[in-house]
Design an enzyme around this catalytic site. Structure first.
Site, short mmCIF file in Angstrom:
data_model
loop_
_atom_site.label_atom_id
_atom_site.label_comp_id
_atom_site.label_asym_id
_atom_site.label_seq_id
_atom_site.Cartn_x
_atom_site.Cartn_y
_atom_site.Cartn_z
N TYR A 39 0.85 -1.19 0.00
CA TYR A 39 0.00 0.00 0.00
C TYR A 39 0.89 1.24 0.00
CZ TYR A 39 -3.50 3.39 1.53
OH TYR A 39 -4.32 4.47 1.61
N ASP A 40 1.87 1.25 0.90
CA ASP A 40 2.76 2.41 1.01
C ASP A 40 3.52 2.66 -0.28
OD1 ASP A 40 1.89 2.66 3.58
OD2 ASP A 40 3.65 1.72 4.49
N SER A 85 -30.68 14.05 18.12
CA SER A 85 -29.98 13.44 19.25
C SER A 85 -30.68 12.13 19.59
CB SER A 85 -29.97 14.38 20.45
OG SER A 85 -31.29 14.66 20.82
N LEU A 86 -30.19 11.44 20.58
CA LEU A 86 -30.73 10.11 20.91
C LEU A 86 -31.22 10.09 22.34
CD1 LEU A 86 -28.26 7.36 19.65
CD2 LEU A 86 -30.68 7.55 19.13
N ASP A 121 -18.31 5.21 21.18
CA ASP A 121 -18.01 6.38 21.99
C ASP A 121 -17.03 7.27 21.25
OD1 ASP A 121 -18.42 7.89 24.16
OD2 ASP A 121 -17.17 6.73 25.53
N ARG A 140 -21.31 17.45 14.37
CA ARG A 140 -22.73 17.57 14.66
C ARG A 140 -23.05 18.96 15.22
NH1 ARG A 140 -25.86 16.82 19.14
NH2 ARG A 140 -28.03 16.39 18.66
N TYR A 227 -17.44 4.68 11.45
CA TYR A 227 -18.52 3.79 11.03
C TYR A 227 -19.76 4.65 10.73
CZ TYR A 227 -16.28 -0.63 12.44
OH TYR A 227 -15.46 -1.71 12.54
N LYS A 295 -33.02 0.96 16.34
CA LYS A 295 -33.74 1.83 15.42
C LYS A 295 -34.85 1.05 14.75
CE LYS A 295 -29.44 4.20 14.72
NZ LYS A 295 -28.28 4.53 13.90
O1 D41 Z 1 -22.69 4.84 17.55
C1 D41 Z 1 -23.26 5.89 17.82
N1 D41 Z 1 -22.70 6.73 18.70
C2 D41 Z 1 -24.56 6.24 17.20
C3 D41 Z 1 -25.06 7.53 17.35
C4 D41 Z 1 -25.29 5.30 16.45
N2 D41 Z 1 -24.83 4.04 16.28
N3 D41 Z 1 -26.46 5.63 15.90
C5 D41 Z 1 -26.98 6.89 16.04
N4 D41 Z 1 -28.16 7.18 15.46
C6 D41 Z 1 -28.68 8.38 15.58
C7 D41 Z 1 -30.01 8.66 14.92
C8 D41 Z 1 -31.01 7.63 15.30
C9 D41 Z 1 -30.53 10.01 15.30
C10 D41 Z 1 -29.80 8.59 13.44
C11 D41 Z 1 -26.28 7.89 16.78
C12 D41 Z 1 -26.87 9.16 16.85
N5 D41 Z 1 -28.07 9.37 16.25
C13 D41 Z 1 -26.27 10.30 17.55
N6 D41 Z 1 -25.01 10.49 17.85
C14 D41 Z 1 -24.87 11.66 18.47
C15 D41 Z 1 -26.07 12.23 18.58
C16 D41 Z 1 -26.96 11.40 17.98
#
Ligand code: D41
Length: 679
Positions: A39-40, A85-86, A121, A140, A227, A295
């Protein structure tokens, strides 16, 4: 354009295509197709051509992953579609309530399909691809407006600058998490320590700190990964899938990395099972996670459910119990280890961290105390990660009451034996200079001497060793063999029978191997594998003892530092006496046969090691194999003779199978090493 220029242009295109392919195989398919060196090489060739022909430079060339001009400030970017947000749940009951709220809204109690993934994280970002080319990336921020970090994001090797295939939307916003894998984090902090830079408290901070660099060359040097976890804005709508999971698979096809443990499940019970399953793997994952995310899989249902206060009703994070807690530092004690290293240990007000009571944490060394600016009486944040000793993350400054604090004073004398302590320049560790005069070092040395991988004395527990030393019944390891059953039977919780058993075990332990004997001496940095290499190389104790520095560094896996430790160990008169006493006590081993280099049993056989081995480290296995004449390399090719596949072996195993290479399990390896007298 003339012919030669045209040729160069094509050559550049070909190199770019190659590198894009390598990246895709490596980051998305998790199946490296070429060694890093290849690769390098291709990358260097591309960079050289682009530099010679600036007219062919392109912002989406894989060569752009090295960073560019520094910025003075980050520009603000408004997200086309807000980044939501979640919400969180912390228990099975809250999880049921989450499902119930969805049922109520949908007026339907039918079990739903969910897509589940770990909650990484790191930090959330949004990447915009226009006609398949990465044109913008933003943090974000507050969900509506973030910072333009395009130059930095482009340096992350797992993020493609160009999408693969041709059926992606012309405008596509990909959302995901930028994070720093655990191994990269450890390495970065090590480097930062060595260069006097900032040491990061956790991988999340390290990822955030690395991404928010105005100079993208700094970001390029940091081990960041990505990811994807959702799709933001896209246009046109034709080719995009109608379920979350299917969209993630599309992103993967287009060349974006998606977390490999993503899974589709049905109903609340299976969500809880997924949580359990990921929880079990948590410590062995290459990156930190703080929970999982569920989800609703159908995009149509997601739209019906909508969101409240910026958090979707169709998704939630199921968090693991907190791994960080606040408590108070009550005192600091100094422990002395086998090699005299003095480790400050924090005594804490006991506190439950993720279900485990923590009352001690390591403070590592004097530098760590300095870094934390910590004092006795401080309120501190502690973290427990997996099985490792809890750590102090930081001091809570706001809770400081100066009147209640005492400075932590590193001892200038050994707290156990009173010998002076020394700290070699540029070394983090402070050591007691007392050697075996120091009770603590003596105890630890004898425990090591009798341990399973050394002389393996059955029935000699730690408490017993400590008592023997405290009662001055033992002053050197050789004294162990002078103990009589009568003396041992006097000890607490020891009967006549167990005393006799111990005497027998000591007698049996006298019959050993040169490698185990060398290991048992506890020479600094001489682990099992090194001891084994020394034995195989020198064949006799006398030859090891009289070897000089130059001869020692000839041995596999013995570097300058180890060689110096070995020389100074044997130069110490006191150690010579202990060795003579041990031999006089009757310790012996079979003579090692002298085999010339061409008679080595695995001469010129090429091995590759992959996955986790449970009974030895990969480095040990490597040293053992090398000791038998084998070559151990990092990547599988047609030339490989054997692949040793440990637990969770991945792409190397698949490749070896494809190439029809002989695969050895850990048991096969152990049998092979035993057959050749190594184990
Ligand atoms: O892995 C994560 N930190 C992660 C963050 C994830 N796997 N899925 C996420 N999905 C969402 C939505 C459902 C709103 C699309 C998220 C986040 N939100 C998220 N990360 C920071 C704020 C929201």
């Amino acid at each position: 354009m003339n012919d030669s220029l045209n040729q160069t242009k094509q050559q550049i295109a070909e190199l770019r295509r190659l590198l894009e392919d390598y990246n895709y195989q490596y980051y998305v398919q998790d199946n490296p197709s070429v060694p890093d060196a290849e690769y390098d090489r291709v990358m260097r060739e591309l960079i050289a051509l682009e530099q010679a022909h600036p007219e062919f430079q392109s912002p989406d060339s894989p060569s752009q992953k090295v960073g560019g001009q520094a910025l003075s400030v980050f520009e603000q970017v408004e997200h086309r579609v807000p980044m939501l947000s979640l919400d969180n749940v912390f228990s099975d009951d809250e999880l049921k309530a989450f499902e119930q709220r969805i049922f109520d809204r949908l007026k339907n109690n039918q079990a739903l399909e969910f897509s589940c993934e770990p909650k990484l994280d790191g930090l959330a970002i949004s990447i915009l691809y226009r006609n398949g080319k990465l044109v913008q990336a933003a943090t974000r921020g507050d969900g509506r407006v973030g910072e333009n970090v395009t130059d930095n994001i482009k340096t992350i090797r797992s993020i493609p600058l160009k999408l693969r295939g041709d059926n992606f939307p012309a405008e596509l916003e990909v959302r995901g998490e930028v994070f720093m894998p655990k191994a990269g984090f450890e390495k970065l902090n090590q480097q930062q320590k060595e260069n006097g830079g900032k040491v990061f408290a956790n991988p999340r901070n390290a990822a955030a700190g690395s991404l928010r660099q105005l100079d993208s060359k700094i970001t390029a040097a940091r081990p960041l990964a990505f990811y994807a976890y959702s799709v933001g804005y896209f246009e046109p709508e034709d080719n995009i899938a109608s379920s979350h999971f299917a969209r993630m698979m599309q992103l993967k096809d287009w060349g974006l990395p998606v977390c490999p443990v993503i899974k589709k499940v049905t109903g609340c019970q299976q969500l809880a099972e997924y949580y359990q399953w990921i929880g079990e793997q948590r410590n062995s994952l290459a990156y930190e996670i703080d929970g999982v995310v569920y989800k609703v899989d159908s995009i149509e249902l997601q739209q019906t459910l909508g969101f409240v206060a910026r958090a979707p009703r169709w998704a939630t994070a199921h968090k693991f119990p907190a791994q960080e807690e606040i408590t108070q530092l009550l005192d600091v004690e100094f422990q002395v280890g086998r090699t005299g290293a003095i480790t400050p240990v924090a005594r804490l007000q006991p506190v439950s961290v993720g279900g485990v009571t923590v009352s001690n944490a390591t403070l590592h060394n004097a530098d760590e105390i300095e870094r934390l600016q910590i004092k006795i009486g401080d309120t501190v944040i502690i973290r427990r990660a997996g099985d490792v000793i809890p750590q102090i993350v930081s001091v809570v400054e706001e809770k400081r009451d100066d009147a209640e604090l005492t400075d932590i004073v590193f001892p200038t004398e050994c707290p156990v034996c009173g010998s002076h302590v020394e700290r070699i320049e540029n070394e983090a560790v402070t050591r007691c200079s007392g050697g075996l005069i120091c009770g603590a070092q003596l105890k630890e040395s004898i425990k090591h001497f009798a341990s399973r991988k050394a002389l393996d004395v059955d029935g000699l527990g730690n408490k017993l060793v400590e008592a023997f030393v405290d009662l001055e019944m033992i002053k050197t390891p050789a004294d162990l063999f002078k103990l009589t059953a009568e003396q041992i039977a006097q000890m607490e919780r020891m009967g006549q029978k167990s005393a006799e058993n111990l005497v027998n075990a000591l007698e049996k332990a006298k019959q050993t191997t040169l490698a185990k004997f060398l290991y048992s001496l506890g020479i600094r940095e001489v682990g099992e594998a090194t001891a084994n290499n020394l034995a195989l190389h020198f064949k006799t104790l006398d030859a090891v003892q009289t070897a000089n520095f130059e001869q020692l560094i000839e041995v596999n896996d013995v570097g300058q530092v180890v060689a110096e430790h070995i020389v100074s160990f044997f130069a110490e008169a006191h150690n010579q006496t202990v060795i003579e006493d041990l031999l006089a006590a009757g310790i012996n081993w079979p003579q090692i046969e002298v085999v010339s280099a061409d008679e080595q049993p695995l001469k010129d056989k090429i091995f590759v090691l992959t996955g986790t081995l449970s009974t030895m480290g990969r480095n040990d296995a490597k040293a053992y194999l090398q000791g038998l004449g084998a070559k151990v390399t990092g990547s599988v090719s047609a030339k490989t003779d054997y692949l040793v596949a440990g637990e969770s072996a991945g792409s190397k195993l698949t490749k070896a199978q494809d190439l029809g290479i002989e695969i050895l399990t850990e048991d096969d390896l152990t049998a092979l090493l035993t057959e050749h007298g190594v184990l």
